[in-house]
Design a protein around this motif. Sequence first.
Motif, short mmCIF file in Angstrom:
data_model
loop_
_atom_site.label_atom_id
_atom_site.label_comp_id
_atom_site.label_asym_id
_atom_site.label_seq_id
_atom_site.Cartn_x
_atom_site.Cartn_y
_atom_site.Cartn_z
N LYS A 20 0.84 -1.20 0.00
CA LYS A 20 0.00 0.00 0.00
C LYS A 20 0.88 1.26 0.00
O LYS A 20 0.60 2.23 -0.72
CB LYS A 20 -0.94 -0.01 1.22
N LYS A 46 1.08 4.16 -3.00
CA LYS A 46 0.80 5.56 -2.72
C LYS A 46 1.99 6.46 -3.03
O LYS A 46 1.83 7.67 -3.18
CB LYS A 46 0.42 5.73 -1.24
N ASN A 47 3.16 5.89 -3.09
CA ASN A 47 4.38 6.71 -3.24
C ASN A 47 5.10 6.47 -4.56
O ASN A 47 6.27 6.80 -4.69
CB ASN A 47 5.32 6.46 -2.07
N THR A 48 4.40 5.89 -5.52
CA THR A 48 5.01 5.68 -6.82
C THR A 48 4.24 6.48 -7.87
O THR A 48 3.04 6.28 -8.07
CB THR A 48 5.00 4.18 -7.20
N VAL A 62 -0.61 8.78 -9.00
CA VAL A 62 0.20 7.72 -8.39
C VAL A 62 -0.42 6.36 -8.74
O VAL A 62 -1.56 6.28 -9.18
CB VAL A 62 0.27 7.87 -6.85
N TRP A 80 -1.57 4.24 -6.86
CA TRP A 80 -2.76 4.03 -6.01
C TRP A 80 -4.05 4.41 -6.75
O TRP A 80 -5.13 3.91 -6.43
CB TRP A 80 -2.59 4.87 -4.75
N PRO A 98 -7.79 1.63 -9.85
CA PRO A 98 -8.76 0.89 -9.02
C PRO A 98 -8.50 -0.61 -9.00
O PRO A 98 -8.81 -1.28 -8.02
CB PRO A 98 -10.11 1.21 -9.69
N ARG A 156 -6.04 -1.34 -6.23
CA ARG A 156 -6.62 -1.28 -4.89
C ARG A 156 -7.55 -2.47 -4.63
O ARG A 156 -7.62 -2.99 -3.53
CB ARG A 156 -7.33 0.06 -4.67
N ARG A 157 -8.26 -2.90 -5.67
CA ARG A 157 -9.10 -4.09 -5.51
C ARG A 157 -8.23 -5.30 -5.16
O ARG A 157 -8.60 -6.14 -4.35
CB ARG A 157 -9.88 -4.33 -6.82
N VAL A 182 -5.40 -5.23 -3.59
CA VAL A 182 -5.01 -5.08 -2.19
C VAL A 182 -6.13 -5.55 -1.28
O VAL A 182 -5.91 -6.28 -0.30
CB VAL A 182 -4.65 -3.60 -1.87
N ALA A 183 -7.36 -5.16 -1.62
CA ALA A 183 -8.51 -5.55 -0.79
C ALA A 183 -8.64 -7.06 -0.72
O ALA A 183 -8.89 -7.63 0.35
CB ALA A 183 -9.80 -4.94 -1.36
N GLU A 184 -8.46 -7.73 -1.84
CA GLU A 184 -8.58 -9.19 -1.85
C GLU A 184 -7.52 -9.84 -0.96
O GLU A 184 -7.80 -10.77 -0.21
CB GLU A 184 -8.47 -9.72 -3.29
N GLU A 219 -6.03 -8.40 1.59
CA GLU A 219 -6.34 -8.08 2.99
C GLU A 219 -7.39 -9.04 3.55
O GLU A 219 -7.30 -9.48 4.70
CB GLU A 219 -6.86 -6.64 3.12
N ILE A 220 -8.39 -9.34 2.73
CA ILE A 220 -9.46 -10.22 3.21
C ILE A 220 -8.96 -11.66 3.33
O ILE A 220 -9.27 -12.36 4.31
CB ILE A 220 -10.70 -10.10 2.29
N ASP A 221 -8.16 -12.09 2.38
CA ASP A 221 -7.57 -13.43 2.51
C ASP A 221 -6.69 -13.52 3.77
O ASP A 221 -6.70 -14.54 4.47
CB ASP A 221 -6.71 -13.77 1.28
#
Lengths: 390, 380
Positions: free
Chosen positions: A262, A266-268, A274, A276, A279, A282-283, A285-287, A289-291
Amino acid sequence: MNLEFSDTEKEFQKDVQSWLSDNVPADIQEKTQNGEMLDKTLQQKWEQILGSKGWLATTWPKQYGGPGWNATQRYIFDVERAKAGAPGTSPFGVSMVGPVIFNFANQEQKDRWLPGIVSGDTLWCQGYSEPNAGSDLASLKTSAKKEGDEYIVNGQKIWTTQAHWADMIFCLVRTDSTVKKQQGISFLLIDMNTPGIEVRAIHSIDGHHHLNEVYFNDVRVPVENLVGQEGMGWTIAKFLLTHERTTIAGVADTKQEIERLKHALKNTRSGSGVRWDDPQARRRVAELEIDLMALEYTNFRTVASTDNGNPLGPESSGLKIKGTELQQQVSQAIVELGGPLSLAWDNKEAIGNMEFNKATRRYNFLRACTIYGGTNEIQKNVIAKMLLGL
Amino acid sequence: MDFNLSSEQKMLGDSAKRYLSQNYSFDIYLDQIGSNMQINPERWQKMLDLGWFGLPFSEENGGFSGSLFDVSLIARALGEALSIDPYVDNIVLPGKLLEFISSPTADAWLKKLIDGERTFSAAIYDVDSHYDINHTNVILEDGVVNGQKSFVSNVGEVDYLICYAREASDEQPILFIVAVEEEGVEYKDCRVLNGSRSGVVTFNNLELTNDKILCVGSDATAAAQRAIDYVTVLECAAMIGAATAAYEKTLEYAKIRKQFGTHIGSFQVIQHYLVDMFVELQQAESMLFMATDKGAVKDVAESQAAISSCKAYLCKSVVAIAQQAIQIHGGIGVTEELDIGHYFRFITHLSLIHGDRDFHMSRYMKRTGLEDKICAVNMA
């Protein structure tokens, strides 16, 4: 049901946080946060810092120099350690041979070897696999023949991580070739400085040297280095597979990897914005995080049942499989989301973003995690047999 | 942390399983999906007698103040038994709507629901709004309602509908209650994926007196959203229950089905499929435990993130378990005569109501800052 940490546990968490913020050396922190591997000097330096605090052998009981923590405390420490940018510790001494020694060895052996592990002064490696005994470990051929008060060891071990750093190696050796193959195996501790041992490097696809071949040519080992009785080696090896599963899933470090991803997104810079802004990134990343959450709560169940003195439930059996799969998925996501930035290999200065630049080596390294410690396929065979009754 | 069930919770779960094993079966299920009647009076009365109608609701409202986890034990047992008795759709959902409205009028209706005096269904979704409840074309204007709601569970068998609509004058959302028999209410229904019945309700110049308006404004939206969130956790529990049964039946089948002269469970590929299902089930169950706990916290962003992450995860993993159950059964798995295919439909149905995987992934992202724009970039 209660899914919160208790006040005492939260207090403990604060103590750990504050100690870590004062005691993780900057050079170690920087490399770890970049996902880089530490060399022997830095790795041992960190382990000795933990050792002098009494926090290296976290799973050990107090009588052997451990902190006497329960599984929840060990879990909290591991999460805070990863958050603080501190590396994990080498498992061979504290997580593997140590528990073997205090469970199976005699007093003299305990007195001789445990202190060096607790302090981080003695480095160990594991001599299990052989060229023709990988998943089929019980087929190992390295022999130990008794002559007087010595064993004469001959043979070859392979995939021996950190053998080139280690002071000691714990080995599965064949002491009897006339009985059923599992029954002829013994557990032997060998000083790496003994004449007749030769270590040859194996370079892995991450471009580093962790792995080795270890050759034994008439290596003389005193009989007092045998743990337990002759023929107990397989029992000891199986004991290690079931010992301490509360950090096997690697939740703490995977959590940190997702945070790193993350941060990198955000920093690239990308176009006028950027990475980030994408979409799909980020999706993804969400997957992840949930796993991770599913793994984390499964891990909590294992931690809680360990602390409540319950036998480990079926939920703990899949932790290694799911944990290593997720490590690979997170690492792959970082490489793929870095895109061309992940192509950089040995740059000293950042190309776009160092976090993406460094991710590729780790991605290559982590192909091994579903192989080492028993391949995931072997894990599934074991679960099918032991838990599913197939 | 402690994941153990209290002795009361163990009793509750055991009694639910016992009731279902004595009063429900695959044959009853087959009769049920073939008929227009989903609310079976005899079983409805037994569930009432077991205290299930009151369990989800507070003691002030005449309930038993069961926790979300307590109620999930019932939903899970229903799922495991492949029961489509509409406890969640026609008791918990309308009841929670009434409870969250929290007004004397709504409380009075809730009492009738808990006592089993009257039956209810929730009319929340419009056919053209996907899962977005905020959007509705059911309009109240000058005391008259026009418009259409869809996906109304078992509308043909209930006394009252609780409907989400809006006022023409200022677009304010409202929740109103209306008798299905009322003039100006028409419905059509059809069978849906899990075998239950779902209706399209048309309001055609329905005259609505003020006493039928239960709630106005953002409170109405909040009540509807909270009720849906609550039952979403129960659907997850039902999915876990159904997946547990599907997995266990598949494991048993692999031990008895013979091909090539031996049982198929002796083949490594089948063993690994079954281990995958087993491991995935444990992970999904952990998410359910998480959601029954964190889904009940006061902070809306936190509870919705917890619930959405659970539903999103289960829509992937539990659906995959159900698919694999069919694959391992082979041909017999795709027939109407074996229960495995019905478990698959049951699970798929649950994965598609009150938000599918994509809906809940998006909501998770909104609630956890993954949709936040990055304004200032700090470039070294």
